[in-house]
Design a protein around this motif. Structure first.
Motif, short mmCIF file in Angstrom:
data_model
loop_
_atom_site.label_atom_id
_atom_site.label_comp_id
_atom_site.label_asym_id
_atom_site.label_seq_id
_atom_site.Cartn_x
_atom_site.Cartn_y
_atom_site.Cartn_z
N HIS A 195 0.90 -1.15 0.00
CA HIS A 195 0.00 0.00 0.00
C HIS A 195 0.93 1.20 0.00
N SER A 196 1.06 1.81 -1.19
CA SER A 196 2.16 2.74 -1.42
C SER A 196 2.24 3.91 -0.44
N VAL A 197 1.11 4.29 0.19
CA VAL A 197 1.18 5.43 1.11
C VAL A 197 1.76 5.06 2.49
N THR A 198 1.89 3.77 2.76
CA THR A 198 2.41 3.39 4.09
C THR A 198 3.94 3.43 4.09
N VAL A 199 4.49 3.69 5.27
CA VAL A 199 5.95 3.83 5.32
C VAL A 199 6.68 2.50 5.16
N SER A 200 6.04 1.39 5.52
CA SER A 200 6.72 0.10 5.31
C SER A 200 6.81 -0.21 3.82
N SER A 201 5.76 0.13 3.06
CA SER A 201 5.83 -0.06 1.62
C SER A 201 6.87 0.89 1.02
N ALA B 172 4.38 4.78 18.70
CA ALA B 172 3.97 6.14 19.07
C ALA B 172 2.87 6.62 18.13
N PHE B 173 3.10 6.47 16.84
CA PHE B 173 2.13 6.94 15.85
C PHE B 173 0.80 6.21 15.98
N ARG B 174 0.87 4.89 16.08
CA ARG B 174 -0.38 4.09 16.13
C ARG B 174 -1.18 4.42 17.39
N ASN B 175 -0.49 4.52 18.52
CA ASN B 175 -1.22 4.72 19.78
C ASN B 175 -1.67 6.16 19.98
N LEU B 176 -0.92 7.12 19.45
CA LEU B 176 -1.31 8.52 19.62
C LEU B 176 -2.36 8.95 18.59
N SER B 177 -2.22 8.44 17.37
CA SER B 177 -3.16 8.89 16.32
C SER B 177 -4.44 8.05 16.31
N VAL C 130 9.80 12.98 12.18
CA VAL C 130 9.59 14.39 11.81
C VAL C 130 8.15 14.65 11.36
N ASN C 131 7.67 13.82 10.43
CA ASN C 131 6.38 14.13 9.80
C ASN C 131 5.17 13.65 10.57
N ALA C 132 5.27 12.47 11.18
CA ALA C 132 4.09 11.95 11.87
C ALA C 132 4.10 12.29 13.36
N LEU C 133 5.29 12.30 13.97
CA LEU C 133 5.36 12.56 15.42
C LEU C 133 5.72 13.99 15.75
N LYS C 134 6.11 14.76 14.72
CA LYS C 134 6.46 16.18 14.90
C LYS C 134 7.59 16.37 15.92
#
Ligand SMILES: N[C@@H](CCC(=O)N[C@@H](CS)C(=O)NCC(=O)O)C(=O)O
Length: 205
Positions: A6-12, A113-118, A176-180
Motif C-alpha cells: 500500500h504505497s502510502v504506508t511507510v513500510s511499503s 507512538a504513531f499508532r497509539n497517539l493517532s 519528523v512528519n508523523a510525530l512532529k
C-alpha cells in the motif's frame, strides 16, 4: 511473483526505496488498502504471517513477510554491486547490527507512538495514549545515539550507503512528519546525513 503493498504506508515506502536502489521496477503489484482494513480479510491473513504490508508472493506459492526479508530476497536474485547488506564480513555484521538497532529502538517505537497517539488503527487494536507517549519518548532517547554514530561515519552502519540508511531514513521521516519531533534542530549529524541521502535518485518521485 506478486508484491502486496500500500504505497502510502511507510513500510511499503521502505521496501520500495530498496527496490528502486537495486533497479527493480517491473513487478506485479496488488494494492492492499490497509487503512481501510484490506489486510484484515481472512484471505490476506491466510497469506501473511504478520498480516501487514508488504508481502511478497513467489511463483511457487511461498509467501514472504517483513520488509528486510523481502529486501534480502530481491537483493540476492537481482544482480547488483551496491552491497546494500554490506560488502565484507565485518561490514555485513555492522549493517545487521545497525539495521536491527534502528528497527528496534527507532522504527518500532516510532510506529507504536504513531499508532497509539493517532488511533489510526483503532478499528483493530486498543490504542493506549500513555503507551504512545512513552514510545515517542523512546524515539527522542534514541536520536542522540543515531546522531553520535553519524558524527563518526558518513552513513549509518559504515562509510557506505546500506539498508541501515534506508531504515534510518524511514525512522527519521516518521519522527519528523508523523510525530512532529524536532529532529533536525537538535541533531546536526542526522541533519547532514538526511540532506545527503534525500538527494539520492531513489528518493526522487
Ligand atoms: N515489521 C513489518 C512492519 C509492517 C507494518 O507495520 N506495516 C503496516 C503499514 S506501515 C501495516 O500493514 N499496518 C496495517 C495493520 O497494522 O493492520 C515490516 O517491516 O514489514
Amino acid at each position: 511473483m506478486k508484491l502486496y503493498d500500500h504505497s502510502v504506508t511507510v513500510s511499503s515506502k521502505r521496501l520500495n526505496l530498496f527496490l528502486k536502489e537495486i533497479g527493480v521496477t517491473d513487478i506485479e503489484r496488488v494494492e492492499v488498502n490497509v487503512r481501510e482494513g484490506g489486510n484484515l480479510a481472512q484471505s490476506y491473513q491466510d497469506k501473511s504471517v504478520n498480516g501487514k504490508v508488504p508481502l511478497l508472493e513467489l511463483d511457487d506459492g511461498t509467501y514472504l513477510s517483513e520488509t528486510v526479508a523481502i529486501s534480502r530476497y530481491f537483493d540476492e536474485i537481482t544482480p547488483n554491486d551496491l552491497n546494500l547488506f554490506g560488502a565484507s564480513t565485518l561490514e555485513r555484521a555492522k549493517v545487521e547490527m545497525w539495521n536491527r538497532i534502528v528497527e528496534i529502538d527507532g522504527i518500532q517505537n516510532a510506529f507504536q507512538a504513531f499508532r497509539n497517539l493517532s488511533g489510526i488503527y483503532a478499528d483493530r487494536e486498543n490504542c493506549v495514549e500513555a503507551w504512545g507517549e512513552e514510545a515517542k519518548h523512546r524515539v527522542e532517547l534514541f536520536l542522540p545515539k543515531l546522531d553520535k554514530q553519524l558524527g563518526q561515519s558518513k552513513y549509518v552502519a559504515t562509510d557506505n550507503y546500506t539498508i541501515a540508511d534506508i531504515s534510518a531514513y524511514i525512522f527519521v521521516f516518521v519522527a519528523v512528519n508523523a510525530l512532529k519531533v524536532d529532529v533536525f534542530e537538535t541533531s546536526q549529524n542526522i541533519k547532514r546525513w538526511f540532506d545527503d541521502v534525500s538527494s539520492r535518485p531513489a528518493l526522487q518521485n
